[in-house]
Scaffold this motif. Structure first.
Motif, PDB file in Angstrom:
ATOM      1  N   ASP A  96      30.193  14.990  19.825  1.00 35.68           N
ATOM      2  CA  ASP A  96      29.297  14.090  20.562  1.00 35.68           C
ATOM      3  C   ASP A  96      28.249  14.843  21.374  1.00 35.68           C
ATOM      4  OD1 ASP A  96      30.937  12.167  19.506  1.00 35.68           O
ATOM      5  OD2 ASP A  96      31.864  11.590  21.408  1.00 35.68           O
ATOM      6  N   ASP A  97      28.650  15.936  22.022  1.00 31.12           N
ATOM      7  CA  ASP A  97      27.750  16.599  22.963  1.00 31.12           C
ATOM      8  C   ASP A  97      26.925  17.727  22.339  1.00 31.12           C
ATOM      9  OD1 ASP A  97      28.658  14.991  25.091  1.00 31.12           O
ATOM     10  OD2 ASP A  97      30.395  16.297  25.393  1.00 31.12           O
ATOM     11  N   ILE A  98      27.419  18.329  21.261  1.00 27.75           N
ATOM     12  CA  ILE A  98      26.721  19.482  20.685  1.00 27.75           C
ATOM     13  C   ILE A  98      26.179  19.186  19.284  1.00 27.75           C
ATOM     14  CG2 ILE A  98      26.876  21.923  20.049  1.00 27.75           C
ATOM     15  CD1 ILE A  98      27.263  21.503  23.061  1.00 27.75           C
ATOM     16  N   TYR A  99      27.066  18.858  18.346  1.00 27.95           N
ATOM     17  CA  TYR A  99      26.636  18.773  16.948  1.00 27.95           C
ATOM     18  C   TYR A  99      25.816  17.529  16.620  1.00 27.95           C
ATOM     19  CZ  TYR A  99      29.269  22.891  15.380  1.00 27.95           C
ATOM     20  OH  TYR A  99      29.706  24.174  15.187  1.00 27.95           O
ATOM     21  N   SER A 100      26.085  16.399  17.254  1.00 32.70           N
ATOM     22  CA  SER A 100      25.398  15.169  16.831  1.00 32.70           C
ATOM     23  C   SER A 100      24.186  14.817  17.684  1.00 32.70           C
ATOM     24  CB  SER A 100      26.378  13.988  16.829  1.00 32.70           C
ATOM     25  OG  SER A 100      26.675  13.584  18.150  1.00 32.70           O
ATOM     26  N   SER A 101      24.035  15.494  18.834  1.00 31.50           N
ATOM     27  CA  SER A 101      22.990  15.047  19.766  1.00 31.50           C
ATOM     28  C   SER A 101      21.620  15.637  19.479  1.00 31.50           C
ATOM     29  CB  SER A 101      23.401  15.378  21.209  1.00 31.50           C
ATOM     30  OG  SER A 101      23.604  16.772  21.364  1.00 31.50           O
ATOM     31  N   GLY A 102      21.531  16.616  18.541  1.00 34.76           N
ATOM     32  CA  GLY A 102      20.231  17.190  18.208  1.00 34.76           C
ATOM     33  C   GLY A 102      19.504  17.653  19.452  1.00 34.76           C
ATOM     34  N   GLY A 103      18.191  17.352  19.501  1.00 34.35           N
ATOM     35  CA  GLY A 103      17.394  17.734  20.656  1.00 34.35           C
ATOM     36  C   GLY A 103      17.225  16.601  21.649  1.00 34.35           C
ATOM     37  N   SER A 104      18.108  15.588  21.572  1.00 29.68           N
ATOM     38  CA  SER A 104      17.934  14.393  22.422  1.00 29.68           C
ATOM     39  C   SER A 104      18.408  14.615  23.857  1.00 29.68           C
ATOM     40  CB  SER A 104      18.682  13.200  21.807  1.00 29.68           C
ATOM     41  OG  SER A 104      20.077  13.413  21.834  1.00 29.68           O
ATOM     42  N   VAL A 105      19.084  15.739  24.101  1.00 28.08           N
ATOM     43  CA  VAL A 105      19.629  16.028  25.428  1.00 28.08           C
ATOM     44  C   VAL A 105      19.222  17.446  25.814  1.00 28.08           C
ATOM     45  CG1 VAL A 105      21.769  16.211  26.784  1.00 28.08           C
ATOM     46  CG2 VAL A 105      21.626  14.564  24.913  1.00 28.08           C
ATOM     47  N   ASP A 106      18.924  17.672  27.087  1.00 31.68           N
ATOM     48  CA  ASP A 106      18.642  19.027  27.562  1.00 31.68           C
ATOM     49  C   ASP A 106      19.845  19.913  27.230  1.00 31.68           C
ATOM     50  OD1 ASP A 106      17.183  20.960  29.513  1.00 31.68           O
ATOM     51  OD2 ASP A 106      19.270  20.940  30.175  1.00 31.68           O
ATOM     52  N   PRO A 107      19.613  21.121  26.673  1.00 27.01           N
ATOM     53  CA  PRO A 107      20.751  21.936  26.201  1.00 27.01           C
ATOM     54  C   PRO A 107      21.754  22.329  27.282  1.00 27.01           C
ATOM     55  CG  PRO A 107      18.670  23.132  25.988  1.00 27.01           C
ATOM     56  CD  PRO A 107      18.325  21.717  26.306  1.00 27.01           C
ATOM     57  N   GLU A 108      21.271  22.617  28.482  1.00 26.01           N
ATOM     58  CA  GLU A 108      22.219  22.970  29.553  1.00 26.01           C
ATOM     59  C   GLU A 108      23.116  21.785  29.879  1.00 26.01           C
ATOM     60  OE1 GLU A 108      20.525  24.878  32.994  1.00 26.01           O
ATOM     61  OE2 GLU A 108      19.263  26.154  31.731  1.00 26.01           O
ATOM     62  N   ALA A 109      22.510  20.588  29.910  1.00 29.18           N
ATOM     63  CA  ALA A 109      23.294  19.374  30.180  1.00 29.18           C
ATOM     64  C   ALA A 109      24.280  19.120  29.044  1.00 29.18           C
ATOM     65  CB  ALA A 109      22.364  18.177  30.358  1.00 29.18           C
ATOM     66  N   ALA A 110      23.833  19.360  27.788  1.00 27.58           N
ATOM     67  CA  ALA A 110      24.703  19.147  26.630  1.00 27.58           C
ATOM     68  C   ALA A 110      25.913  20.081  26.698  1.00 27.58           C
ATOM     69  CB  ALA A 110      23.924  19.385  25.333  1.00 27.58           C
ATOM     70  N   TYR A 111      25.659  21.366  27.034  1.00 32.23           N
ATOM     71  CA  TYR A 111      26.766  22.315  27.091  1.00 32.23           C
ATOM     72  C   TYR A 111      27.747  21.943  28.200  1.00 32.23           C
ATOM     73  CZ  TYR A 111      29.648  26.386  26.925  1.00 32.23           C
ATOM     74  OH  TYR A 111      30.746  27.181  26.777  1.00 32.23           O
ATOM     75  N   GLU A 112      27.219  21.596  29.363  1.00 36.02           N
ATOM     76  CA  GLU A 112      28.111  21.274  30.484  1.00 36.02           C
ATOM     77  C   GLU A 112      28.882  19.984  30.238  1.00 36.02           C
ATOM     78  OE1 GLU A 112      26.665  21.836  34.458  1.00 36.02           O
ATOM     79  OE2 GLU A 112      25.419  23.548  33.856  1.00 36.02           O
ATOM     80  N   ALA A 113      28.268  19.047  29.478  1.00 40.50           N
ATOM     81  CA  ALA A 113      28.999  17.822  29.125  1.00 40.50           C
ATOM     82  C   ALA A 113      30.197  18.171  28.240  1.00 40.50           C
ATOM     83  CB  ALA A 113      28.074  16.853  28.401  1.00 40.50           C
ATOM     84  N   PHE A 114      30.006  19.124  27.326  1.00 44.07           N
ATOM     85  CA  PHE A 114      31.099  19.535  26.447  1.00 44.07           C
ATOM     86  C   PHE A 114      32.168  20.328  27.203  1.00 44.07           C
ATOM     87  CE2 PHE A 114      32.674  23.279  24.004  1.00 44.07           C
ATOM     88  CZ  PHE A 114      33.661  22.600  23.287  1.00 44.07           C
ATOM     89  N   ARG A 115      31.722  21.321  27.989  1.00 41.35           N
ATOM     90  CA  ARG A 115      32.676  22.287  28.556  1.00 41.35           C
ATOM     91  C   ARG A 115      33.122  21.930  29.967  1.00 41.35           C
ATOM     92  NH1 ARG A 115      36.625  25.279  28.535  1.00 41.35           N
ATOM     93  NH2 ARG A 115      36.606  27.514  28.113  1.00 41.35           N
ATOM     94  N   GLY A 116      32.339  21.042  30.631  1.00 43.86           N
ATOM     95  CA  GLY A 116      32.696  20.668  31.996  1.00 43.86           C
ATOM     96  C   GLY A 116      32.212  21.644  33.045  1.00 43.86           C
ATOM     97  N   ARG A 117      31.483  22.680  32.593  1.00 48.35           N
ATOM     98  CA  ARG A 117      30.954  23.701  33.506  1.00 48.35           C
ATOM     99  C   ARG A 117      29.962  24.574  32.726  1.00 48.35           C
ATOM    100  NH1 ARG A 117      33.015  28.077  31.408  1.00 48.35           N
ATOM    101  NH2 ARG A 117      35.169  28.251  30.687  1.00 48.35           N
ATOM    102  N   PRO A 118      29.163  25.407  33.433  1.00 48.33           N
ATOM    103  CA  PRO A 118      28.293  26.345  32.715  1.00 48.33           C
ATOM    104  C   PRO A 118      29.125  27.408  32.003  1.00 48.33           C
ATOM    105  CG  PRO A 118      27.624  26.114  35.032  1.00 48.33           C
ATOM    106  CD  PRO A 118      28.977  25.468  34.891  1.00 48.33           C
TER     107      PRO A 118
END
Length: 693
Positions: free
Chosen positions: A652-674
């Motif tokens: 949901d947060d990395i593979y399917s979101s393409g460029g629709s989300v800021d990458p830092e926000a996408a990573y933190e959504a997946f991992r819960g932190r930087p």
């Protein structure tokens, strides 16, 4: 005599008609070189008319009549260009390469007036200024921001005089980039070294079989050759006991584009750097690197240099320690020569055998191409629920290309995946992912057509292709990119799949590599190509123990290339008038071990000079590696490399979101932190060296 490139009546041109093929795929079996120029002519005309209608719309600008309309424009051009550039890189011929020279110039001339259109930019800028009150969804807001940024960075806000100069620069850069890649392909096609019986000392049977297949590909039946494909050169340098031949192959490989012949790239580099510097200054940036990196996760050259230097010191220390051990090995053997760059891989294998009782030749018989493809598919099925069924009815550009239909967890069609795995003279070197069609939902569900291209050595006489551990990792890497395209779930084409920052785009690919080297994957899919026996536990354990071996070399080879790329684009272009002298000076400055060369010397550095996609951006692989090493930790912490909850977040947060989300926000959504920076050094086995430094 009429021009053979333009003899086709548009009414009968397959590129201009609806494709009556499975899944409306390109009818490669019907396409001829002469179809392309007329198709591009029509596509340019259509797109220009569509953009003119948006620009001259009397209605006030709104999201639908400006941003969405731009997303819908240029469909024919996107379609024709995707097919054409697939052939240019994966299966070219002299006619296609000749057309490429013309198309690259025409493409620049087509896009310049669009991207610098003051009226169109005025509409976009008005929407951007008022974006907070437009009631846009998060994806629409992201698209508006990216569209505004793209036009602004292309010079849409410049004076008319500056725009005219920028257009000239863009045209010239397009020609130079095309010329650079053609030169590189030319040098790679022209050189080979025949292996007589006496020249095969130390070479494993699998290599000789591949060398015979390479000769057959060039019409030299019954012979065996080494080519300048990395999948031929590197295994030869690892295993050949003939030092004289290693030197010959190494020198040919590192001299590509630097031979003073018609394919020489030194002049191209000098001109490219001058023009990039001028374009950056026109846009108000001190250097091309400053311009380029502003629109990335890294943001500044200093941030990039900081990461690279943090990794450089421990990597160099490890490489120098390994060098000294290899020199001792040479002495033990009774030889009196100094370790040279063409010796490194050969003696590194001996050292690895001594330290870990492992060499690549032992595991290659268990890593067949078909089994590694099956492993990549199986991991995707277990993580994301998608399945793969081979299709024999989809046309492709070469008989070796295989095609699979990809279905989602619901059993519905999701994508087509094309795999083009073998090296051949008509293909440029390296490995890459691209697409013939991107996923989008703007006008109904559009399923993507995703391509992986590799350059693996083909097995001879019907034998399977055997992969080295590096080859197997490459297959998983490119498939990770492929998943980024196939799993994309966005509305707008400009945000689809891999349309993300360069220093984020390598996260899905490098992360996927982790599954390839996991025991639970290898135990299932690494099987001996002759007996079908699974990989013995003892060999598996030795392979896993040896994974971090020679990481000093691999890291030095990469980081030095990334630093040279950065210096090319941060120093004044006048400093690189002599490309060889510039390379030498920069390597001396960082203390490059003389026994190691750059992974990509400048004249063959297609990443940064055959186009600008990775210019000032080769560091991206390492920036992404900080994230991928940290991201895989989420599965390790869950105690299951296929953990469903972690896999769902990854999807949901990395593979399917393409460029629709800021990458830092996408990573933190997946991992819960930087991301945790030390994860990269830990993965490469360099953390202790870093602490010591």
């Amino acid at each position: 005599m009429s021009d053979p490139r333009q003899t086709t009546d548009p009414e009968t041109n397959p590129l201009l008609k609806a494709w009556v093929t499975p899944f409306a795929t390109p009818p490669f079996d019907e396409l001829k070189p002469e179809h392309f120029l007329p198709a591009f002519e029509q596509a340019f005309a259509d797109h220009s008319a569509e953009v003119a209608a948006i620009t001259n719309d009397p209605a006030a600008a709104d999201f639908a009549n400006t941003i969405t309309a731009l997303e819908r424009s240029g469909k024919l051009l996107t379609k024709v260009a995707a097919v054409f550039y697939d052939l240019v890189s994966a299966h070219s011929n002299p006619a296609i390469l000749e057309i490429d020279k013309e198309v690259s110039l025409r493409m620049a001339r087509h896009w310049n007036p669009i991207m610098m259109n003051a009226v169109l930019f005025g509409r976009i800028a008005h929407l951007h200024e008022n974006r907070a009150g437009l009631g846009l969804s998060p994806e629409q807001l992201r698209l508006l921001e990216r569209t505004y940024t793209r036009f602004h960075r292309s010079g849409a806000g410049l004076s008319e005089e500056a725009k005219a100069r920028m257009a000239e620069i863009n045209e010239k850069l397009a020609q130079l980039g095309t010329s650079f890649s053609h030169h590189l392909l030319g040098d790679e096609q022209e050189w080979f070294m025949e292996l007589g019986e006496a020249d095969r000392e130390g070479l494993p049977e699998s290599f000789v079989a591949a060398a015979k297949a390479a000769a057959e590909e060039r019409g030299m039946e019954g012979k065996a050759i080494v080519t300048l494909s990395r999948s031929s050169t590197e295994p030869f340098l690892k295993s050949s006991a003939r030092r004289d031949l290693r030197e010959k192959v190494y020198k040919a490989f590192t001299a590509r584009g630097d031979n003073g012949n018609a394919n020489d790239n030194n002049g191209n580099i000098v001109e490219i750097l001058k023009l990039r510097e001028e374009s950056a200054k026109l846009l108000g940036y001190p250097t091309f690197a400053a311009y380029r990196l502003e629109d990335s996760m890294a943001k500044t050259p200093d941030a990039v240099r900081g990461l690279l230097e943090r990794v450089w010191k421990p990597a160099r220390a490890r490489a120098l320690a390994d060098r000294d051990e290899m020199q001792a090995l040479i002495t033990e053997e009774g030889a009196n020569f100094k370790l040279a760059p063409w010796d490194w891989r050969f003696y590194a294998e001996k050292l690895r055998l001594q330290r870990a009782n492992f060499d690549d030749a032992a595991i290659k018989p268990y890593l067949t191409l078909d089994h590694m493809i099956a492993a990549a598919f199986d991991c995707a099925t277990r993580l994301f629920g998608i399945t793969f069924d081979e299709r024999k009815d989809v046309p492709a550009w070469h008989p070796d290309v295989r095609v699979w239909e990809v279905k989602g967890p619901d059993g519905k069609h999701k994508a087509l995946f094309y795999g083009d795995y073998y090296a051949r003279p008509s293909k440029r070197s390296g490995a890459w992912m691209t697409s013939l069609r991107d996923q989008q939902k703007l006008d109904g569900e559009i399923a993507p057509l995703v391509i992986n291209v590799c350059n693996f050595a083909k097995g001879a006489n019907g034998e399977p292709s055997l992969l080295s551990p590096d080859d197997a990792r490459t297959l998983f890497h490119e498939f990770g990119h492929g998943l980024h395209g196939m799993l994309s779930n966005v509305t707008y084409p400009s945000l689809s799949g891999t349309a993300v920052f360069t220093d984020f785009v390598e996260l899905p690919s490098q992360l996927y590599e982790h599954w390839q080297e996991r025991p639970e994957v290898l135990q299932q899919f690494a099987r001996h190509y002759q007996t079908g026996e699974p990989l013995p536990d003892d060999l598996l354990q030795r392979f896993l123990a040896a994974r971090k071996f020679n990481q000093g070399f691999a890291t030095v080879e990469f980081v030095s290339s990334a630093l040279v790329d950065l210096e090319f684009h941060t120093q004044p272009a006048s400093a690189a008038q002599d490309v060889r002298a510039f390379e030498k000076k920069e390597l001396e400055k960082i203390g490059m071990p003389e026994e190691i060369s750059l992974r990509h010397r400048p004249t063959q550095f297609g990443h940064i000079f055959s186009g600008d996609h990775y210019a000032s951006g080769y560091y991206s692989y390492m920036w992404s590696e900080v994230m991928d090493a940290d991201a895989f930790g989420a599965f390790e912490e869950a105690g299951n490399i296929f953990d469903p909850a972690v896999a769902k977040r990854l999807h949901d947060d990395i593979y399917s979101s393409g460029g629709s989300v800021d990458p830092e926000a996408a990573y933190e959504a997946f991992r819960g932190r930087p991301p945790e920076p030390d994860a990269l050094l830990r993965r490469r086995g360099l953390l202790d060296d870093a602490k010591a430094a």
